[in-house]
Design an enzyme around this catalytic site. Structure first.
Site, PDB file in Angstrom:
ATOM      1  N   GLU A 345     -16.960 -29.608   3.848  1.00  0.00           N
ATOM      2  CA  GLU A 345     -18.430 -29.445   3.890  1.00  0.00           C
ATOM      3  C   GLU A 345     -19.094 -30.756   4.328  1.00  0.00           C
ATOM      4  O   GLU A 345     -20.176 -31.106   3.884  1.00  0.00           O
ATOM      5  CB  GLU A 345     -18.928 -29.009   2.504  1.00  0.00           C
ATOM      6  CG  GLU A 345     -20.143 -28.107   2.532  1.00  0.00           C
ATOM      7  CD  GLU A 345     -19.804 -26.640   2.716  1.00  0.00           C
ATOM      8  OE1 GLU A 345     -18.603 -26.293   2.808  1.00  0.00           O
ATOM      9  OE2 GLU A 345     -20.751 -25.842   2.801  1.00  0.00           O
TER      10      GLU A 345
HETATM   11  C1  LIG Z   1      -8.707 -27.430   2.563  1.00  0.00           C
HETATM   12  C2  LIG Z   1      -9.751 -27.488   3.640  1.00  0.00           C
HETATM   13  C3  LIG Z   1     -10.628 -26.442   3.786  1.00  0.00           C
HETATM   14  C4  LIG Z   1     -11.584 -26.455   4.819  1.00  0.00           C
HETATM   15  N1  LIG Z   1     -12.404 -25.380   5.014  1.00  0.00           N
HETATM   16  C5  LIG Z   1     -13.180 -25.326   6.112  1.00  0.00           C
HETATM   17  C6  LIG Z   1     -13.869 -24.120   6.461  1.00  0.00           C
HETATM   18  O1  LIG Z   1     -13.832 -23.123   5.733  1.00  0.00           O
HETATM   19  N2  LIG Z   1     -14.569 -24.086   7.627  1.00  0.00           N
HETATM   20  C7  LIG Z   1     -14.640 -25.162   8.460  1.00  0.00           C
HETATM   21  O2  LIG Z   1     -15.293 -25.057   9.499  1.00  0.00           O
HETATM   22  N3  LIG Z   1     -14.017 -26.338   8.153  1.00  0.00           N
HETATM   23  C8  LIG Z   1     -13.275 -26.426   7.018  1.00  0.00           C
HETATM   24  N4  LIG Z   1     -12.594 -27.575   6.721  1.00  0.00           N
HETATM   25  C9  LIG Z   1     -12.696 -28.717   7.623  1.00  0.00           C
HETATM   26  C10 LIG Z   1     -13.415 -29.905   7.006  1.00  0.00           C
HETATM   27  O3  LIG Z   1     -14.790 -29.653   6.962  1.00  0.00           O
HETATM   28  C11 LIG Z   1     -13.036 -31.127   7.839  1.00  0.00           C
HETATM   29  O4  LIG Z   1     -11.705 -31.457   7.492  1.00  0.00           O
HETATM   30  C12 LIG Z   1     -13.953 -32.307   7.606  1.00  0.00           C
HETATM   31  O5  LIG Z   1     -15.236 -32.039   8.119  1.00  0.00           O
HETATM   32  C13 LIG Z   1     -13.420 -33.588   8.223  1.00  0.00           C
HETATM   33  O6  LIG Z   1     -12.997 -33.398   9.533  1.00  0.00           O
HETATM   34  P1  LIG Z   1     -11.559 -33.943   9.969  1.00  0.00           P
HETATM   35  O7  LIG Z   1     -10.570 -33.434   8.976  1.00  0.00           O
HETATM   36  O8  LIG Z   1     -11.339 -33.596  11.385  1.00  0.00           O
HETATM   37  O9  LIG Z   1     -11.657 -35.502   9.778  1.00  0.00           O
HETATM   38  P2  LIG Z   1     -12.261 -36.536  10.858  1.00  0.00           P
HETATM   39  O10 LIG Z   1     -13.598 -36.097  11.291  1.00  0.00           O
HETATM   40  O11 LIG Z   1     -11.246 -36.795  11.899  1.00  0.00           O
HETATM   41  O12 LIG Z   1     -12.446 -37.826   9.952  1.00  0.00           O
HETATM   42  C14 LIG Z   1     -11.380 -38.732   9.634  1.00  0.00           C
HETATM   43  C15 LIG Z   1     -11.980 -39.824   8.761  1.00  0.00           C
HETATM   44  O13 LIG Z   1     -12.966 -40.557   9.505  1.00  0.00           O
HETATM   45  C16 LIG Z   1     -14.212 -40.527   8.834  1.00  0.00           C
HETATM   46  N5  LIG Z   1     -15.294 -40.467   9.822  1.00  0.00           N
HETATM   47  C17 LIG Z   1     -15.428 -39.615  10.871  1.00  0.00           C
HETATM   48  N6  LIG Z   1     -16.561 -39.861  11.537  1.00  0.00           N
HETATM   49  C18 LIG Z   1     -17.169 -40.880  10.905  1.00  0.00           C
HETATM   50  C19 LIG Z   1     -18.381 -41.621  11.120  1.00  0.00           C
HETATM   51  N7  LIG Z   1     -19.227 -41.305  12.122  1.00  0.00           N
HETATM   52  N8  LIG Z   1     -18.679 -42.625  10.276  1.00  0.00           N
HETATM   53  C20 LIG Z   1     -17.833 -42.929   9.243  1.00  0.00           C
HETATM   54  N9  LIG Z   1     -16.694 -42.279   8.981  1.00  0.00           N
HETATM   55  C21 LIG Z   1     -16.360 -41.276   9.798  1.00  0.00           C
HETATM   56  C22 LIG Z   1     -14.168 -39.296   7.952  1.00  0.00           C
HETATM   57  O14 LIG Z   1     -15.071 -39.386   6.862  1.00  0.00           O
HETATM   58  C23 LIG Z   1     -12.710 -39.295   7.528  1.00  0.00           C
HETATM   59  O15 LIG Z   1     -12.536 -40.148   6.437  1.00  0.00           O
HETATM   60  C24 LIG Z   1     -11.669 -27.586   5.661  1.00  0.00           C
HETATM   61  C25 LIG Z   1     -10.781 -28.653   5.486  1.00  0.00           C
HETATM   62  C26 LIG Z   1      -9.825 -28.606   4.506  1.00  0.00           C
HETATM   63  C27 LIG Z   1      -8.853 -29.763   4.381  1.00  0.00           C
END
Ligand SMILES: Cc1cc2nc3c(=O)[nH]c(=O)nc-3n(C[C@H](O)[C@H](O)[C@H](O)COP(=O)(O)OP(=O)(O)OC[C@H]3O[C@@H](n4cnc5c(N)ncnc54)[C@H](O)[C@@H]3O)c2cc1C
Length: 389
Positions: A345
Site C-alpha cells: 500500500e
Molecule cells: C505480500 C505483498 C502483497 C502485495 N499486494 C499487492 C496488491 O494486492 N496489489 C498491488 O498492486 N501491489 C501489491 N503489492 C506490491 C507492493 O505495493 C509493492 O511491493 C510496494 O509498493 C513496493 O514496490 P517494490 O516491491 O517494487 O519495491 P521498490 O519500489 O523497488 O522499492 C525498493 C525500495 O526502495 C525504496 N524506494 C523506492 N522509491 C523510493 C523513493 N522515491 N524514495 C525513497 N525510497 C524509495 C522503497 O521504499 C523500498 O524500500 C504487494 C506486495 C507484497 C510483498
C-alpha cells in the site's frame, strides 16, 4: 467473531497457507462482508472507521485474515461506486461475500514508481485488448473480480493509464505463480497474466478512459487507514501476548514482568499502540467526514501504525526470549505478519514522501513562495472526497 472463529485457526492457516473459507462463512453469518456497501446494494452503508474497527479486531487474532478482509474493502474508494451499471453488477455479490476482489497495480519493474507500469489495453472497436503481467496480487487465487491498471494511451505515460474490471475466467486472463511469503500466509498473493485478453469498454472503471492513475492514488489514499488498522490489530495482539507471557514466565524467583526494565518496555509498547490507534481512527474519521486532502493524514496513520506494529511485535518476541523465536508460540507470526504492513500500500519511505510533499504544499499556500525542490513524485491530490463527487 474474531475470538471465536479466527484465533483458533490462525496458526493452522499460517502453516498450511490455506485460505480461511470457514472464516469467510463466519463473516457472512455476522453480516460483516461488504459493510461499506450502500444498503440498496446489500451492504450496511458503513464508513472507513467501521472498516478499520473490523480489520483491527480480525488482525488482532490473525494479520492474514485482517488483510484478506481489508483488500475487499479497498473497493470502497474505487470508481464502481459512482457508475450505476457497475455498482448494480458488482456490489451485491461483494456485499453477500460471494465475490472476493483483488487490486492489480504493481508489476515486476513497477512498484513504488507505479506510474511506470507497462501492461497495455489497446482499443479494438468497443473492446480493449489487455496484454501484460501483474505482480503481487493479494487475494489473486481466490478473487473473482480484479481491478487492473493498464496503459490505454502509452504515449501519455501515467496520464494514459485506465482501470479495468476484469472477471475471473475471461479468456486470455490467468492467475499465475503464488508467492511464498514471509507472513500473511493464509492469503494468496499471485502474479496475473494477460495475453490478448478482450475486455468490453463497459468494464472501464467508472466508465472513463484515462483517469486510472488518479483513481489508483485516490484508492490507495482511502485504503491506507485499512492497512494501518491491520498493523494496529497486530500491535495490540502482540502486546496482549507479551503481557500474558511476561506475567506468567518466572526468572530470578519472580515473574519477568516484575523486573522494572520489562515494565518499561511494556509501557512503551502500550503507549505506542494507543498513539497509533488515535491516528488510525482520526484518519478514518477524516475520510468519513469528507475532509479535503486526506493523503497526508492517511499516510501518517499508515507510517506510524505500521512502524509501531513492527517495533511492538519485535519487542514482544524479545519478551518471550528463546520461546519467541519458535513456531510453537504464536508471537513470531505477529512479527512476520507485521513486516509486510511497512511495505505494501506504498512503502513507508513513499509515505514519508507523501507527507513531505503535503507539508511543502501547505507551506507554499501559506507563504505564496517556497525555495524547496521536491523530488519527482507524482502528485494527484484529489480536489475533494470522491464519495462527494
Ligand atoms: C505480500 C505483498 C502483497 C502485495 N499486494 C499487492 C496488491 O494486492 N496489489 C498491488 O498492486 N501491489 C501489491 N503489492 C506490491 C507492493 O505495493 C509493492 O511491493 C510496494 O509498493 C513496493 O514496490 P517494490 O516491491 O517494487 O519495491 P521498490 O519500489 O523497488 O522499492 C525498493 C525500495 O526502495 C525504496 N524506494 C523506492 N522509491 C523510493 C523513493 N522515491 N524514495 C525513497 N525510497 C524509495 C522503497 O521504499 C523500498 O524500500 C504487494 C506486495 C507484497 C510483498
Amino acid at each position: 467473531m474474531a475470538e471465536k472463529f479466527v484465533r483458533p485457526r490462525a496458526a493452522e492457516l499460517d502453516r498450511s497457507g490455506e485460505y480461511g473459507w470457514d472464516i469467510l462463512e463466519a463473516l457472512k453469518s455476522y453480516r460483516l462482508t461488504g459493510i461499506w456497501i450502500p444498503e440498496e446494494y446489500g451492504g450496511q452503508g458503513a464508513g472507513v472507521l467501521d472498516i478499520c474497527l473490523v480489520v483491527e479486531q480480525l488482525s488482532r487474532a490473525c494479520g492474514g485474515i485482517g488483510v484478506a478482509y481489508a483488500v475487499n474493502a479497498s473497493a470502497r474508494s474505487d470508481r464502481p461506486r459512482r457508475h450505476p451499471e457497475q455498482k448494480q453488477k458488482y456490489l451485491p455479490p461483494i456485499a453477500a461475500g460471494t465475490a472476493l476482489i483483488a487490486f492489480g497495480l504493481s508489476e515486476k519493474a513497477s512498484g513504488s514508481d507505479a506510474g511506470s507500469l507497462r501492461t497495455t489495453a489497446i482499443r479494438d472497436g468497443s473492446d480493449f485488448i489487455l496484454n501484460g503481467h501483474k505482480k503481487w496480487n493479494t487475494n489473486g487465487a481466490v478473487a473473482s473480480t480484479f481491478t487492473v491498471y493498464a496503459l490505454t494511451d502509452p504515449d501519455k505515460g501515467m496520464r494514459g493509464i485506465s482501470a479495468f474490471i476484469v472477471e475471473k475466467g475471461t479468456p486470455g486472463f490467468s492467475v499465475g505463480k503464488r508467492e511464498d511469503t514471509m507472513g500473511i500466509r493464509t492469503v494468496p498473493v499471485n502474479e496475473l497474466d494477460f495475453v490478448d485478453c478482450r475486455v468490453p469498454e463497459s468494464q472501464v472503471v467508472g466508465g472513463k478512459e484515462g483517469g486510472g492513475f488518479r483513481n489508483a492514488m485516490m484508492t490507495l489514499d482511502r485504503a491506507r487507514p485499512g492497512v494501518a488498522a491491520q498493523a494496529l490489530g497486530l500491535a495490540q495482539g502482540g502486546l496482549e501476548w507479551a503481557l500474558r507471557y511476561a506475567s506468567e514466565r518466572r526468572q530470578f524467583g519472580q515473574t519477568v514482568m516484575s523486573h522494572q526494565a520489562i515494565q518499561f518496555m511494556l509501557a512503551d509498547m502500550a503507549t505506542q499502540v494507543e498513539a497509533a490507534r488515535q491516528l488510525v481512527y482520526t484518519s478514518a474519521r477524516a475520510i468519513d467526514a469528507g475532509v479535503k486532502n486526506i493523503n497526508k493524514i492517511a499516510a501518517m496513520a499508515k507510517v506510524f501504525a505500521t512502524d509501531t506494529a513492527m517495533k511492538v511485535t519485535t519487542d514482544a518476541v524479545q519478551l518471550f526470549g528463546g520461546y519467541g523465536y519458535c513456531r510453537d508460540y504464536p508471537i513470531e507470526k505477529y512479527m512476520r505478519d507485521a513486516k509486510i504492513t511497512q511495505i505494501y500500500e506504498g512503502t513507508n519511505q513513499v509515505q514519508r514522501l507523501v507527507i513531505g510533499r503535503a507539508l511543502t504544499r501547505e507551506l507554499k499556500e501559506l507563504t505564496g513562495h517556497l525555495d524547496v525542490t521536491v523530488e519527482h513524485f507524482p502528485d494527484f491530490t484529489p480536489a475533494a472526497n470522491p464519495t462527494e463527487e
